[in-house]
Design a protein around this motif. Structure first.
Motif, PDB file in Angstrom:
ATOM      1  N   ASP A  98      41.616 -40.718 -37.895  1.00 60.00           N
ATOM      2  CA  ASP A  98      40.349 -39.975 -37.840  1.00 60.00           C
ATOM      3  C   ASP A  98      40.547 -38.641 -37.139  1.00 60.00           C
ATOM      4  O   ASP A  98      41.301 -38.543 -36.156  1.00 60.00           O
ATOM      5  CB  ASP A  98      39.285 -40.775 -37.081  1.00 60.00           C
ATOM      6  CG  ASP A  98      38.703 -41.910 -37.911  1.00 60.00           C
ATOM      7  OD1 ASP A  98      39.188 -42.134 -39.030  1.00 60.00           O
ATOM      8  OD2 ASP A  98      37.783 -42.591 -37.412  1.00 60.00           O
ATOM      9  N   THR A 102      35.611 -33.327 -36.608  1.00 63.48           N
ATOM     10  CA  THR A 102      34.689 -33.347 -37.748  1.00 63.48           C
ATOM     11  C   THR A 102      34.088 -34.726 -37.999  1.00 63.48           C
ATOM     12  O   THR A 102      33.142 -34.856 -38.775  1.00 63.48           O
ATOM     13  CB  THR A 102      35.408 -32.888 -39.029  1.00 63.48           C
ATOM     14  OG1 THR A 102      36.490 -33.790 -39.303  1.00 63.48           O
ATOM     15  CG2 THR A 102      35.958 -31.477 -38.857  1.00 63.48           C
ATOM     16  N   GLU A 104      35.543 -37.080 -39.545  1.00 69.05           N
ATOM     17  CA  GLU A 104      35.983 -37.603 -40.843  1.00 69.05           C
ATOM     18  C   GLU A 104      37.225 -38.476 -40.711  1.00 69.05           C
ATOM     19  O   GLU A 104      38.012 -38.342 -39.768  1.00 69.05           O
ATOM     20  CB  GLU A 104      36.284 -36.450 -41.799  1.00 69.05           C
ATOM     21  CG  GLU A 104      37.463 -35.586 -41.381  1.00 69.05           C
ATOM     22  CD  GLU A 104      37.774 -34.502 -42.386  1.00 69.05           C
ATOM     23  OE1 GLU A 104      37.850 -34.818 -43.585  1.00 69.05           O
ATOM     24  OE2 GLU A 104      37.942 -33.338 -41.957  1.00 69.05           O
ATOM     25  N   THR A 105      37.375 -39.379 -41.651  1.00 64.66           N
ATOM     26  CA  THR A 105      38.591 -40.179 -41.753  1.00 64.66           C
ATOM     27  C   THR A 105      39.563 -39.433 -42.657  1.00 64.66           C
ATOM     28  O   THR A 105      39.289 -39.221 -43.845  1.00 64.66           O
ATOM     29  CB  THR A 105      38.301 -41.576 -42.331  1.00 64.66           C
ATOM     30  OG1 THR A 105      37.461 -42.294 -41.418  1.00 64.66           O
ATOM     31  CG2 THR A 105      39.592 -42.350 -42.534  1.00 64.66           C
ATOM     32  N   LEU A 106      40.697 -39.034 -42.087  1.00 65.02           N
ATOM     33  CA  LEU A 106      41.683 -38.286 -42.846  1.00 65.02           C
ATOM     34  C   LEU A 106      42.421 -39.164 -43.842  1.00 65.02           C
ATOM     35  O   LEU A 106      42.711 -38.757 -44.968  1.00 65.02           O
ATOM     36  CB  LEU A 106      42.705 -37.645 -41.893  1.00 65.02           C
ATOM     37  CG  LEU A 106      42.259 -36.414 -41.109  1.00 65.02           C
ATOM     38  CD1 LEU A 106      43.322 -36.040 -40.094  1.00 65.02           C
ATOM     39  CD2 LEU A 106      41.979 -35.247 -42.043  1.00 65.02           C
ATOM     40  N   ALA A 134      42.909 -33.602 -48.454  1.00 65.91           N
ATOM     41  CA  ALA A 134      42.381 -32.340 -47.946  1.00 65.91           C
ATOM     42  C   ALA A 134      43.041 -31.203 -48.699  1.00 65.91           C
ATOM     43  O   ALA A 134      44.264 -31.073 -48.705  1.00 65.91           O
ATOM     44  CB  ALA A 134      42.646 -32.210 -46.458  1.00 65.91           C
ATOM     45  N   SER A 138      43.238 -28.765 -42.244  1.00 63.70           N
ATOM     46  CA  SER A 138      42.330 -29.703 -41.582  1.00 63.70           C
ATOM     47  C   SER A 138      42.304 -29.534 -40.072  1.00 63.70           C
ATOM     48  O   SER A 138      41.309 -29.842 -39.423  1.00 63.70           O
ATOM     49  CB  SER A 138      42.762 -31.143 -41.911  1.00 63.70           C
ATOM     50  OG  SER A 138      42.676 -31.390 -43.288  1.00 63.70           O
TER      51      SER A 138
END
Length: 272
Positions: A98, A102, A104-106, A134, A138
């Protein structure tokens, strides 16, 4: 005692205890199960019990073995490197990375994702076996925080750099002795990581007032809750050196300042 030494000791203890416990399991199965009901079905049951035992052991040890080892924030080639420092093969299925900034889960590891002992794997922005979704950079060059969670959502490892690490690292001690009997080239600056996170020191800089500066090379890092020494001109395992042929402190030196990789002030230490 540094993190690696503590981990090696923990692994040795675990291996000893695991072998002892496994011997007991074998004996109990042999005495209570196999000898009483010596048929194929019960032998398979016994084998399943052993497998369940080892699965529990590996699951318990996994958070102590796996860590985020490095994060490359260069826009042209972003990646996260994960390393298995322990003795067991770890199943990474449904583990996730994560990005805290942000939320978000990468990346989430798919089925049949394994990491062997002493193996390092990369989760990359570019095309690879493990690739996070992505299309644009990122990681903030100003600082980011990346967390690794296991399949149950428990935090396993965390990596911070730049401004994200400002509250974690301080200059904790200055060894500065001008007496004639002192080896001035063993004078040093000591940093401490107050957090439970890995801190990326790549490109960070230590500046001595009216003295030399030291820039941490790429892939320099601090272990969670650890101390780090930077000597004047002395080589020691796990430490750094200014490699200065003259003393790093002089009569007018009163301050040491620590900057991050973006030349932002992290901490300063004043001494007489």
């Amino acid at each position: 005692m540094n993190f690696e030494t503590r981990q090696n000791i923990a692994n040795e203890i675990w291996l000893t205890d695991a072998r002892s416990a496994l011997d007991k399991v074998h004996q109990q199965i042999k005495t209570n199960t196999l000898s009483a009901l010596p048929n194929l079905q019960n032998q398979r049951h016994a084998h399943g019990a052993i497998q369940s035992y080892w699965h529990s052991c590996f699951k318990l040890m996994a958070p102590l073995q796996v860590q985020i080892d490095f994060v490359n924030t260069l826009e042209a080639y972003e990646y996260i490197e994960i390393r298995n420092t322990g003795p067991a093969i770890i199943d990474l299925e449904n583990w996730r990375l994560d990005l805290t900034d942000t939320g978000e889960t990468l990346f989430t590891f798919p089925r049949n994702s394994y990491i062997k002992p002493n193996q390092a794997i990369k989760v990359e922005q570019q095309q690879s076996t493990f690739m996070f979704n992505a299309s644009s950079p990122s990681f903030s060059r100003q600082g980011c925080q990346i967390k690794l969670f296991d399949s149950e959502g428990s935090l396993v490892s965390c990596w911070i750099n730049g401004r994200r690490a400002h509250d974690s690292v301080i200059i904790s001690h200055i060894s500065h002795d001008q007496t004639s009997t002192k080896n001035e080239y063993k004078d040093h600056i000591e940093l401490i990581n107050l957090s439970t996170f890995w801190v990326d020191l790549s490109g960070w800089e230590l500046c001595v007032q009216d003295g030399p500066s030291f820039i941490f090379p790429k892939m320099s890092k601090m272990e969670p809750c650890s101390e780090l020494k930077i000597y004047a001109d002395h080589v020691e395992s796990g430490c750094f050196s200014f490699s200065s042929k003259t003393p790093i402190f002089n009569r007018s030196s009163k301050t040491v300042v620590l900057f991050d990789n973006n030349k932002q002030l992290v901490n300063e230490y004043h001494f007489a």
